[in-house]
Design a protein around this motif. Structure first.
Motif, PDB file in Angstrom:
ATOM      1  N   ALA A  31      45.489  26.973  33.755  1.00  0.00           N
ATOM      2  CA  ALA A  31      46.119  26.346  32.604  1.00  0.00           C
ATOM      3  C   ALA A  31      45.150  25.388  31.916  1.00  0.00           C
ATOM      4  O   ALA A  31      44.178  24.923  32.513  1.00  0.00           O
ATOM      5  N   GLU A  32      45.427  25.093  30.670  1.00  0.00           N
ATOM      6  CA  GLU A  32      44.605  24.138  29.936  1.00  0.00           C
ATOM      7  C   GLU A  32      44.605  22.783  30.653  1.00  0.00           C
ATOM      8  O   GLU A  32      45.652  22.295  31.090  1.00  0.00           O
ATOM      9  N   GLU A  33      43.417  22.196  30.803  1.00  0.00           N
ATOM     10  CA  GLU A  33      43.190  20.899  31.446  1.00  0.00           C
ATOM     11  C   GLU A  33      43.456  20.908  32.947  1.00  0.00           C
ATOM     12  O   GLU A  33      43.502  19.857  33.581  1.00  0.00           O
ATOM     13  N   GLU A  34      43.596  22.081  33.530  1.00  0.00           N
ATOM     14  CA  GLU A  34      43.767  22.182  34.973  1.00  0.00           C
ATOM     15  C   GLU A  34      42.404  22.198  35.654  1.00  0.00           C
ATOM     16  O   GLU A  34      41.418  22.690  35.101  1.00  0.00           O
ATOM     17  N   PHE A  35      42.345  21.647  36.863  1.00  0.00           N
ATOM     18  CA  PHE A  35      41.121  21.635  37.673  1.00  0.00           C
ATOM     19  C   PHE A  35      41.368  22.549  38.869  1.00  0.00           C
ATOM     20  O   PHE A  35      42.202  22.266  39.718  1.00  0.00           O
ATOM     21  N   VAL A  36      40.626  23.660  38.923  1.00  0.00           N
ATOM     22  CA  VAL A  36      40.787  24.651  39.992  1.00  0.00           C
ATOM     23  C   VAL A  36      39.482  24.758  40.759  1.00  0.00           C
ATOM     24  O   VAL A  36      38.410  24.908  40.164  1.00  0.00           O
ATOM     25  N   CYS A  37      39.560  24.667  42.079  1.00  0.00           N
ATOM     26  CA  CYS A  37      38.404  24.912  42.939  1.00  0.00           C
ATOM     27  C   CYS A  37      38.561  26.263  43.630  1.00  0.00           C
ATOM     28  O   CYS A  37      39.677  26.645  44.027  1.00  0.00           O
ATOM     29  N   VAL A  38      37.440  26.963  43.769  1.00  0.00           N
ATOM     30  CA  VAL A  38      37.420  28.277  44.407  1.00  0.00           C
ATOM     31  C   VAL A  38      36.576  28.190  45.672  1.00  0.00           C
ATOM     32  O   VAL A  38      35.422  27.746  45.627  1.00  0.00           O
ATOM     33  N   VAL A  39      37.160  28.570  46.798  1.00  0.00           N
ATOM     34  CA  VAL A  39      36.458  28.560  48.076  1.00  0.00           C
ATOM     35  C   VAL A  39      36.557  29.938  48.707  1.00  0.00           C
ATOM     36  O   VAL A  39      37.379  30.769  48.310  1.00  0.00           O
ATOM     37  N   ARG A 204      44.500  22.834  42.102  1.00  0.00           N
ATOM     38  CA  ARG A 204      44.774  24.036  42.893  1.00  0.00           C
ATOM     39  C   ARG A 204      43.498  24.456  43.587  1.00  0.00           C
ATOM     40  O   ARG A 204      42.402  24.279  43.041  1.00  0.00           O
ATOM     41  N   VAL A 205      43.649  25.034  44.770  1.00  0.00           N
ATOM     42  CA  VAL A 205      42.522  25.620  45.487  1.00  0.00           C
ATOM     43  C   VAL A 205      42.803  27.104  45.674  1.00  0.00           C
ATOM     44  O   VAL A 205      43.827  27.487  46.247  1.00  0.00           O
ATOM     45  N   ILE A 206      41.893  27.923  45.177  1.00  0.00           N
ATOM     46  CA  ILE A 206      41.996  29.375  45.319  1.00  0.00           C
ATOM     47  C   ILE A 206      41.052  29.821  46.422  1.00  0.00           C
ATOM     48  O   ILE A 206      39.864  29.466  46.424  1.00  0.00           O
ATOM     49  N   VAL A 207      41.586  30.575  47.376  1.00  0.00           N
ATOM     50  CA  VAL A 207      40.797  31.083  48.507  1.00  0.00           C
ATOM     51  C   VAL A 207      40.544  32.569  48.299  1.00  0.00           C
ATOM     52  O   VAL A 207      41.479  33.350  48.079  1.00  0.00           O
ATOM     53  N   LEU A 208      39.256  32.952  48.364  1.00  0.00           N
ATOM     54  CA  LEU A 208      38.879  34.352  48.240  1.00  0.00           C
ATOM     55  C   LEU A 208      38.592  34.954  49.613  1.00  0.00           C
ATOM     56  O   LEU A 208      38.134  34.275  50.526  1.00  0.00           O
ATOM     57  N   SER A 209      38.836  36.248  49.726  1.00  0.00           N
ATOM     58  CA  SER A 209      38.567  36.994  50.954  1.00  0.00           C
ATOM     59  C   SER A 209      37.083  37.259  51.101  1.00  0.00           C
ATOM     60  O   SER A 209      36.276  36.955  50.209  1.00  0.00           O
ATOM     61  N   ARG A 210      36.696  37.877  52.208  1.00  0.00           N
ATOM     62  CA  ARG A 210      35.330  38.377  52.370  1.00  0.00           C
ATOM     63  C   ARG A 210      35.073  39.455  51.316  1.00  0.00           C
ATOM     64  O   ARG A 210      35.998  40.024  50.745  1.00  0.00           O
ATOM     65  N   ARG A 211      33.774  39.706  51.070  1.00  0.00           N
ATOM     66  CA  ARG A 211      33.364  40.651  50.031  1.00  0.00           C
ATOM     67  C   ARG A 211      34.020  42.024  50.222  1.00  0.00           C
ATOM     68  O   ARG A 211      34.062  42.536  51.327  1.00  0.00           O
ATOM     69  N   PRO A 212      34.516  42.608  49.087  1.00  0.00           N
ATOM     70  CA  PRO A 212      34.594  42.041  47.750  1.00  0.00           C
ATOM     71  C   PRO A 212      35.733  41.038  47.653  1.00  0.00           C
ATOM     72  O   PRO A 212      36.852  41.294  48.119  1.00  0.00           O
TER      73      PRO A 212
END
Length: 253
Positions: A31-39, A204-212
């Protein structure tokens, strides 16, 4: 405006000519002005994600959008910062920060006025005539941060910006980033390997899986702002870091 990823995938050719999946398919909104971290685990495509959002890397499939516009080239409302400060050694602090304004054609007096107004916010007002070789790592990253903030972007993309720094300097720069963000209120997407840093900074923190890399968790950080350093010792913060860590550990890394 909203940042949107829709079934975005990125693959790269390997030495034998096949395509090696690096990221996705992945879909989420910011969203606009949202701070999202990706781990996520090393090699899961976090940097590829940032580069796709910046228009520096075209997706193999799917799309990234900003409002109604497809992101397929760099956008003038976006700015990106990497782990390496990449300062020009022959330019002073003042001129390194002013570089994007110079490229944009802003007159010298106007760009220097804008940079000097920012120097005090970065605690660099006594170093405007210093060269990169005279700066500590933390100061160099402040200059790099200034170089993106001075552009007054609506979207700030950060790829491990403090990853090469010691823990104390990282903490100080995280606080600087939050203070500047409170002032300018950009949309921010930041890649980090540091779970505590992600929870401390993000909405928000978004967690990604192993590749891909695929989205395996999207965790709301319901901690009040502004955030003080002592927050990291409080129970709600510790509960969130444990939750993010558990999601990553469940991936088998």
């Amino acid at each position: 405006m909203r940042l949107s990823l829709r079934e975005l995938s990125i693959s790269f050719p390997n030495p034998v000519g096949d395509m090696l999946p690096a990221l996705g398919p992945i879909s989420f909104d910011v969203a606009e002005e949202e701070f999202v971290c990706v781990v996520g685990p090393t090699g899961c495509g976090k940097s590829s994600l940032i580069r796709a959002l910046a228009g520096l890397l075209r997706p193999t499939a799917g799309s990234a959008r900003y409002g109604d516009e497809t992101i397929d080239n760099p956008m003038d409302r976006f700015a990106i910062m990497f782990q390496d400060a990449s300062l020009m050694p022959w330019r002073t602090v003042l001129d390194n920060i002013a570089l994007p304004l110079e490229i944009a054609g802003l007159p010298r007096d106007l760009r220097y006025d804008r940079v000097r107004a920012l120097l005090s916010q970065l605690h660099l007002e006594q170093f405007e005539r210093a060269y990169p070789a005279e700066l500590s790592g933390g100061m160099a990253q402040r200059v790099a941060l200034g170089r993106v903030i001075v552009q007054q972007p609506r979207v700030l993309l950060l790829d491990e910006p403090f990853g090469a720094l010691d823990a104390l300097t990282r903490e100080k720069l995280s606080l600087e980033l939050l203070r500047l963000r409170q002032r300018y209120m950009q949309t921010i997407v930041m890649v980090t390997h540091d779970i505590s840093e992600a929870v401390f900074l993000a909405d928000r923190v978004i967690v990604l899986s192993r590749r891909p890399g695929r989205l395996v968790a999207d965790i709301a950080v319901d901690l009040t702002r502004p955030r003080a350093p002592d927050l990291i010792y409080e129970k709600p913060f510790l509960q969130l870091t444990r939750r993010v860590r558990a999601e990553i550990e469940d991936l088998g890394t």
